[in-house]
Write a protein that holds these residues in place. Structure first.
Motif, PDB file in Angstrom:
ATOM      1  N   GLU A  28      42.998  38.649  42.160  1.00 54.78           N
ATOM      2  CA  GLU A  28      44.283  39.197  41.700  1.00 54.78           C
ATOM      3  C   GLU A  28      44.748  38.910  40.329  1.00 54.78           C
ATOM      4  O   GLU A  28      45.163  39.645  39.671  1.00 54.78           O
ATOM      5  CB  GLU A  28      45.582  38.925  42.629  1.00 54.78           C
ATOM      6  N   GLN A  29      44.474  37.531  39.989  1.00 60.73           N
ATOM      7  CA  GLN A  29      44.668  36.828  38.727  1.00 60.73           C
ATOM      8  C   GLN A  29      43.934  37.627  37.644  1.00 60.73           C
ATOM      9  O   GLN A  29      44.403  38.041  36.626  1.00 60.73           O
ATOM     10  CB  GLN A  29      44.273  35.435  38.737  1.00 60.73           C
ATOM     11  N   LEU A  30      42.703  37.821  37.931  1.00 69.92           N
ATOM     12  CA  LEU A  30      41.773  38.532  36.990  1.00 69.92           C
ATOM     13  C   LEU A  30      42.371  39.920  36.975  1.00 69.92           C
ATOM     14  O   LEU A  30      42.161  40.345  35.576  1.00 69.92           O
ATOM     15  CB  LEU A  30      40.348  38.544  37.437  1.00 69.92           C
ATOM     16  N   ARG A  31      42.599  40.652  37.941  1.00 71.46           N
ATOM     17  CA  ARG A  31      43.023  42.093  37.708  1.00 71.46           C
ATOM     18  C   ARG A  31      44.301  42.130  36.954  1.00 71.46           C
ATOM     19  O   ARG A  31      44.428  42.917  36.157  1.00 71.46           O
ATOM     20  CB  ARG A  31      43.299  42.686  39.226  1.00 71.46           C
ATOM     21  N   THR A  32      45.264  41.239  37.194  1.00 72.63           N
ATOM     22  CA  THR A  32      46.435  41.171  36.213  1.00 72.63           C
ATOM     23  C   THR A  32      45.815  40.903  34.790  1.00 72.63           C
ATOM     24  O   THR A  32      46.601  41.544  33.724  1.00 72.63           O
ATOM     25  CB  THR A  32      47.373  40.007  36.685  1.00 72.63           C
ATOM     26  N   ILE A  33      45.068  40.120  34.603  1.00 69.38           N
ATOM     27  CA  ILE A  33      44.542  39.947  33.123  1.00 69.38           C
ATOM     28  C   ILE A  33      43.966  41.084  32.591  1.00 69.38           C
ATOM     29  O   ILE A  33      44.098  41.585  31.374  1.00 69.38           O
ATOM     30  CB  ILE A  33      43.423  38.684  33.114  1.00 69.38           C
ATOM     31  N   GLY A  34      43.096  41.623  33.374  1.00 70.16           N
ATOM     32  CA  GLY A  34      42.437  43.062  33.060  1.00 70.16           C
ATOM     33  C   GLY A  34      43.384  44.299  32.709  1.00 70.16           C
ATOM     34  O   GLY A  34      43.286  44.908  31.778  1.00 70.16           O
ATOM     35  N   ARG A  35      44.780  44.264  33.520  1.00 72.14           N
ATOM     36  CA  ARG A  35      45.426  45.154  33.332  1.00 72.14           C
ATOM     37  C   ARG A  35      46.308  44.833  31.759  1.00 72.14           C
ATOM     38  O   ARG A  35      46.510  45.692  31.141  1.00 72.14           O
ATOM     39  CB  ARG A  35      46.541  45.302  34.465  1.00 72.14           C
ATOM     40  N   SER A  36      46.670  43.623  31.639  1.00 69.37           N
ATOM     41  CA  SER A  36      47.215  43.254  30.436  1.00 69.37           C
ATOM     42  C   SER A  36      46.487  43.564  29.117  1.00 69.37           C
ATOM     43  O   SER A  36      46.783  43.858  28.025  1.00 69.37           O
ATOM     44  CB  SER A  36      47.769  41.852  30.367  1.00 69.37           C
ATOM     45  N   VAL A  70      34.318  40.630  36.261  1.00 66.24           N
ATOM     46  CA  VAL A  70      33.775  40.664  37.499  1.00 66.24           C
ATOM     47  C   VAL A  70      34.354  39.464  38.379  1.00 66.24           C
ATOM     48  O   VAL A  70      34.287  38.406  38.044  1.00 66.24           O
ATOM     49  CB  VAL A  70      32.416  40.561  37.682  1.00 66.24           C
ATOM     50  N   ALA A  71      35.210  39.860  39.508  1.00 67.29           N
ATOM     51  CA  ALA A  71      36.011  38.798  40.079  1.00 67.29           C
ATOM     52  C   ALA A  71      34.945  38.458  41.294  1.00 67.29           C
ATOM     53  O   ALA A  71      34.878  38.655  42.566  1.00 67.29           O
ATOM     54  CB  ALA A  71      37.261  39.514  40.979  1.00 67.29           C
ATOM     55  N   ALA A  72      34.058  37.342  40.691  1.00 63.21           N
ATOM     56  CA  ALA A  72      32.907  36.811  41.842  1.00 63.21           C
ATOM     57  C   ALA A  72      33.627  35.316  42.533  1.00 63.21           C
ATOM     58  O   ALA A  72      32.529  34.729  42.979  1.00 63.21           O
ATOM     59  CB  ALA A  72      31.828  36.353  41.031  1.00 63.21           C
ATOM     60  N   ASP A  73      34.701  35.205  42.458  1.00 61.66           N
ATOM     61  CA  ASP A  73      35.385  33.934  43.004  1.00 61.66           C
ATOM     62  C   ASP A  73      36.175  34.417  44.444  1.00 61.66           C
ATOM     63  O   ASP A  73      37.282  35.088  44.302  1.00 61.66           O
ATOM     64  CB  ASP A  73      36.294  33.326  42.075  1.00 61.66           C
ATOM     65  N   VAL A  74      35.468  34.430  45.297  1.00 63.16           N
ATOM     66  CA  VAL A  74      36.019  34.505  46.828  1.00 63.16           C
ATOM     67  C   VAL A  74      36.779  33.570  47.558  1.00 63.16           C
ATOM     68  O   VAL A  74      37.292  33.767  48.644  1.00 63.16           O
ATOM     69  CB  VAL A  74      34.808  35.363  47.655  1.00 63.16           C
ATOM     70  N   TYR A  75      36.781  32.398  46.886  1.00 65.37           N
ATOM     71  CA  TYR A  75      37.253  31.065  47.776  1.00 65.37           C
ATOM     72  C   TYR A  75      38.703  30.665  47.227  1.00 65.37           C
ATOM     73  O   TYR A  75      39.407  30.430  48.217  1.00 65.37           O
ATOM     74  CB  TYR A  75      36.210  29.843  47.232  1.00 65.37           C
TER      75      TYR A  75
END
Length: 441
Positions: A145-153, A134-139
């Protein structure tokens, strides 16, 4: 990590082993040196004081002074006290009775928290879980996007509704989404703090109230030493941490955080990050870490790495090929790649008892480079060449050398070494001398 501390302790215990008998004076001198070594390793002063008192109390008793091997007994006591200092036994992740389990990741910016979320997800997939991050860092810019990239990999779903929502709302929506779609556990990547900021810390408190996490894991950069311990203490006071993950344990940090953080916070270290790749997150075992610190190696972790990295079916097929003398360069390349899956050679080497005391750093660097070169040479061959090296003439060697950015001499050397290894394997399967793969170093 721990190299300097390991060298210092090894020197201290060598002196003790040379002495036929110990008395209170030379025990006191040895413990003074141990105390200095721990302080130089950035271990918390109070932790060092308590540790030395505990060791001294046991050392000046009959357990050591009347022992036939006082030096060995002293090492045994230090080993046992190091284990107690770091938590006695491995603490597993707790999973709630009602899924999904929520794992809340907290810590300062730069500690490697987002990457650690990916490593933890990878570990959970290996355990046949179905995690969602869960991308709960909005700051932090592009944190989602970094977390989504990790998720895709990793092929792991990431819940990321956007930075327009508050982290508290995002966490609640993520929990609802996980319940509806069968994800378990939920890994919350909260915003990292540059320092202990009251407003942002209050936000973490609100997230905790909203989703009631089973685990609140503080991610600490082991390179920061005592600072990591102090910050962990402040997070614990506010959130009541359930555990700690130490990152960058493969670096050249002195080790103070690993030796202090459990004693200061009372919370167990559950994992350590030992490299950048997603499979380099290890469960923390105090007894194994104590053995590494004292140069005793870590055979159990080495075995676990081997079991994870080496494909049993491939191993059986390899044994068949060796027996029938059908072992090819392609098989050899497969074996090298399985060894590389176990991690950097220096880490593997240090897990072998006694090896950490040998000064082989440069040789290991050369070995890493040599393995890459061998891989490149074999990759530049056709499948037919890999299966039958007899067809590789001078023209083919020149092409292979160009394709691998090596020389014909290096190609020749690999082929010659491979022929020698096959001859040794032939003797091995005939019941003669065992193989010596050291020629490829």
């Amino acid at each position: 990590m721990f190299d300097n501390l390991q060298d210092r302790l090894d020197g201290i215990f060598k002196k003790l082993r040379r002495q036929a008998k110990l008395n209170e004076n030379n025990v006191k001198d040895a413990l003074r040196e141990v105390r200095l070594a721990l302080l130089e390793a950035d271990v918390n002063y109070k932790v060092v004081k308590d540790f030395i008192e505990q060791v001294n109390q046991r050392a000046v008793g009959t357990e050591v002074l009347r022992s036939l091997t006082p030096g060995q007994q002293m090492i045994k006591i230090v080993h046992e006290e190091l284990i107690a200092l770091m938590g006695s036994s491995h603490q597993r992740l707790n999973f709630g009775s009602q899924p999904p389990t929520v794992i809340m990741m907290v810590g300062l910016q730069g500690s490697g928290k987002t990457t650690t979320c990916g490593k933890l997800a990878h570990s959970l997939i290996t355990d046949r879980k179905r995690p969602i991050m869960v991308a709960a860092d909005v700051y932090r810019p592009a944190a989602d996007e970094q977390l989504r990239t990790i998720g895709r990999s990793l092929n792991v779903e990431v819940f990321s509704p956007g930075t327009h929502l508050s982290p508290v709302i995002i966490s609640q929506k993520a929990l609802n989404h996980a319940q509806m779609h069968g994800f378990d556990p939920v890994i919350l990547d909260t915003a990292g703090r540059l320092h202990v900021d009251e407003q942002l810390m209050e936000e973490l408190v609100q997230i905790k109230k909203m989703v009631t996490p089973t685990e609140i894991l503080f991610v600490a950069d082991a390179m920061t030493g005592q600072d990591a311990v102090n910050v962990a203490q402040k997070f614990d006071e506010l959130l009541d941490l359930s555990g700690i993950i130490l990152t960058k344990m493969d670096g050249d940090a002195r080790g103070g955080a690993a030796l202090s953080i459990r004693a200061v916070t009372g919370k167990p270290i559950k994992f350590i990050g030992v490299g950048e790749k997603f499979d380099l997150l290890e469960p923390f075992h105090p007894d194994r870490m104590a053995s590494r610190i004292l140069g005793m190696g870590d055979v159990l972790t080495l075995i676990e790495k081997a079991e994870t990295a080496i494909d049993k079916e491939k191993a059986q097929e390899l044994a068949r090929k060796i027996k029938k003398q059908e072992f090819s360069l392609k098989d050899f390349q497969d074996q090298l790649r399985q060894i590389k899956k176990m991690g950097p050679l220096d880490q593997i080497f240090n897990m072998i008892p006694g090896m950490s005391k040998m000064n082989v750093g440069k040789e290991l660097e050369d070995s890493e480079g040599e393995l890459k070169k061998i891989d490149a040479i074999i990759n530049s061959m056709t499948m037919r060449e890999r299966e039958s090296i007899d067809i590789i003439n001078l023209s083919r060697k020149k092409r292979i050398a160009r394709g691998s950015a090596t020389s014909v001499q290096e190609v020749n050397r690999l082929l010659k070494q491979f022929v020698q290894m096959r001859k040794m394997m032939k003797r091995f399967t005939s019941g003669n001398k065992p193989m010596n793969l050291g020629m490829f170093r």
